[in-house]
Design an enzyme around this catalytic site. Sequence first.
Site, PDB file in Angstrom:
ATOM      1  N   ASP A 183      -2.032  16.279 -17.807  1.00  0.00           N
ATOM      2  CA  ASP A 183      -2.572  14.980 -18.272  1.00  0.00           C
ATOM      3  C   ASP A 183      -2.325  14.516 -19.670  1.00  0.00           C
ATOM      4  OD1 ASP A 183      -4.277  12.611 -18.972  1.00  0.00           O
ATOM      5  OD2 ASP A 183      -5.688  13.313 -17.387  1.00  0.00           O
TER       6      ASP A 183
ATOM      7  N   ARG B 180       0.929  -1.474  -0.039  1.00  0.00           N
ATOM      8  CA  ARG B 180      -0.208   0.149  -0.138  1.00  0.00           C
ATOM      9  C   ARG B 180       0.857   1.282   0.022  1.00  0.00           C
ATOM     10  NH1 ARG B 180      -2.245   0.587   4.855  1.00  0.00           N
ATOM     11  NH2 ARG B 180      -1.351   2.104   5.317  1.00  0.00           N
TER      12      ARG B 180
ATOM     13  N   LYS C 222      -5.388   3.012 -20.416  1.00  0.00           N
ATOM     14  CA  LYS C 222      -5.341   3.471 -21.934  1.00  0.00           C
ATOM     15  C   LYS C 222      -4.250   2.841 -22.644  1.00  0.00           C
ATOM     16  CE  LYS C 222      -9.012   5.401 -20.267  1.00  0.00           C
ATOM     17  NZ  LYS C 222      -8.958   6.870 -19.737  1.00  0.00           N
TER      18      LYS C 222
ATOM     19  N   TYR D  29     -11.074  15.761 -18.711  1.00  0.00           N
ATOM     20  CA  TYR D  29     -11.734  14.572 -18.530  1.00  0.00           C
ATOM     21  C   TYR D  29     -12.669  14.893 -17.369  1.00  0.00           C
ATOM     22  CZ  TYR D  29     -12.063   9.673 -17.578  1.00  0.00           C
ATOM     23  OH  TYR D  29     -12.860   8.366 -17.217  1.00  0.00           O
TER      24      TYR D  29
HETATM   25  C1  LIG Z   1      -9.559   7.636 -18.838  1.00  0.00           C
HETATM   26  C2  LIG Z   1      -8.879   8.897 -18.460  1.00  0.00           C
HETATM   27  C3  LIG Z   1      -8.830   9.400 -16.931  1.00  0.00           C
HETATM   28  C4  LIG Z   1      -9.211   8.487 -16.087  1.00  0.00           C
HETATM   29  O1  LIG Z   1      -8.294   7.341 -15.953  1.00  0.00           O
HETATM   30  P1  LIG Z   1      -9.093   5.822 -15.023  1.00  0.00           P
HETATM   31  O2  LIG Z   1      -7.866   4.919 -15.451  1.00  0.00           O
HETATM   32  O3  LIG Z   1     -10.289   5.505 -15.785  1.00  0.00           O
HETATM   33  O4  LIG Z   1      -9.040   6.077 -13.729  1.00  0.00           O
HETATM   34  C5  LIG Z   1      -8.093  10.590 -16.923  1.00  0.00           C
HETATM   35  N1  LIG Z   1      -7.786  11.316 -17.841  1.00  0.00           N
HETATM   36  C6  LIG Z   1      -7.958  10.913 -19.003  1.00  0.00           C
HETATM   37  C7  LIG Z   1      -7.404  11.966 -20.370  1.00  0.00           C
HETATM   38  C8  LIG Z   1      -8.522   9.719 -19.687  1.00  0.00           C
HETATM   39  O5  LIG Z   1      -8.689   9.220 -20.750  1.00  0.00           O
END
Ligand SMILES: *Cc1c(COP(=O)(O)O)cnc(C)c1O
Length: 390
Positions: A178, A52, A203, A106
Amino acid sequence: MPKNSRPDPSTLAIHAGVPPAVRGDPVTPPIYQAATFHGGGPGDDAPLRYTRYGNNPTIEMVGAKVAALEEMEAGLPLASGMAAITMTLLALTREGDHVLASSQLYGATRLFLAEELPRRGASTTFIDPLIDQDWRSRLRKNTRLLYLELPTNPTLRVVDPAPIAQLAREIGIPLVMDTTFASPINFRAGAHGADVVVHSATKYLGGHSDLTAGVVCGTSDFVREVQAMLRHYGPALDPHAAWLLDRGIRTLGVRMERHNESALHLARWFETQPEVDTVIHPGLPSHPDHKVAGRVLDGFGGMLGIVLKGGREAEERFCGALRLAAVAPSLGGVETLVSLPRLTSHRGVPAPERAAMGIPDGFVRLSIGLEGVRDLERDFREALNAVSRG
Ligand SMILES: *Cc1c(COP(=O)(O)O)cnc(C)c1O
């Protein structure tokens, strides 16, 4: 490391972070499938290992690998992209602090900033970087970070991060980015002035739609702070998922090359199809950010948008006729996924407002996978036939 001696990202994706091997070691890294580790006995006051805490060796290995790809000091994988984003924001803000963020975010990130951070006494101002570049005038004395997403979902807008990074540097606060849609192959956040980069590793980094994970990279000091948040809130990545993530990253280079190539090919192909009104892809000269994207990105990515003539009815027929591409949320996997932002990411936005954002009825988002591009073309052609049959 001087620039010319830097290994290719594809090499880093395979070898960075992996400890040197001796004869008899496995060629692939082991999984430390363990919650806890020996230590903490009398006279032992060295830091404890505990999964953790985010210091399981498998987790550490993946963190170091993504950090190398991003040209940053340190990296930490977490249980989801949202865990990476929220732990980052919680680590960087205190009661009374202010965040200046792009409004093109997002959905869950935007809601966290708008609704969750205020419960902890911090506030956010949103700025739409597509219509307003004056971040400076939105700064307050208590602004602690700038937050930017690139490219944006689903219109794939690419804001030049240089002036925003310059402003962050000038006032001595971090720029958090991001760059999930780009992956570290198409955009190296560290090289473009980001101080912190967050990814949904669910992703492209994972790449097989079979795990949920996130990664945050930055200075070693900062990543230690995020790790401290992890102890309190608990969203550590499971070692097995960390290992799967590493397995995915090993092929990131070739996967991104193919995603880039196929999406650009299909974007050009869609442009010639009579049922399609507009194609949205930064690799097309018709995209508003084509020039910026060409300068900032090392590849235009595997995402693309099409606007079908015929609005909602056309969307329905298109999705209903697909045989190879799957209708599903998410992106970045080996399989082609199709989704309607109207029903997913932008469900809560009223139609006129959505249209003004560049997402009219008929907008279909495509995450182009690694299938043969001719097979995808055939599948999409069949779906367009269903649209034109009316
Ligand atoms: C999917 C996504 C997230 C969130 O990610 P998770 O792994 O589903 O928590 C954040 N930012 C972007 C740009 C995303 O496409």
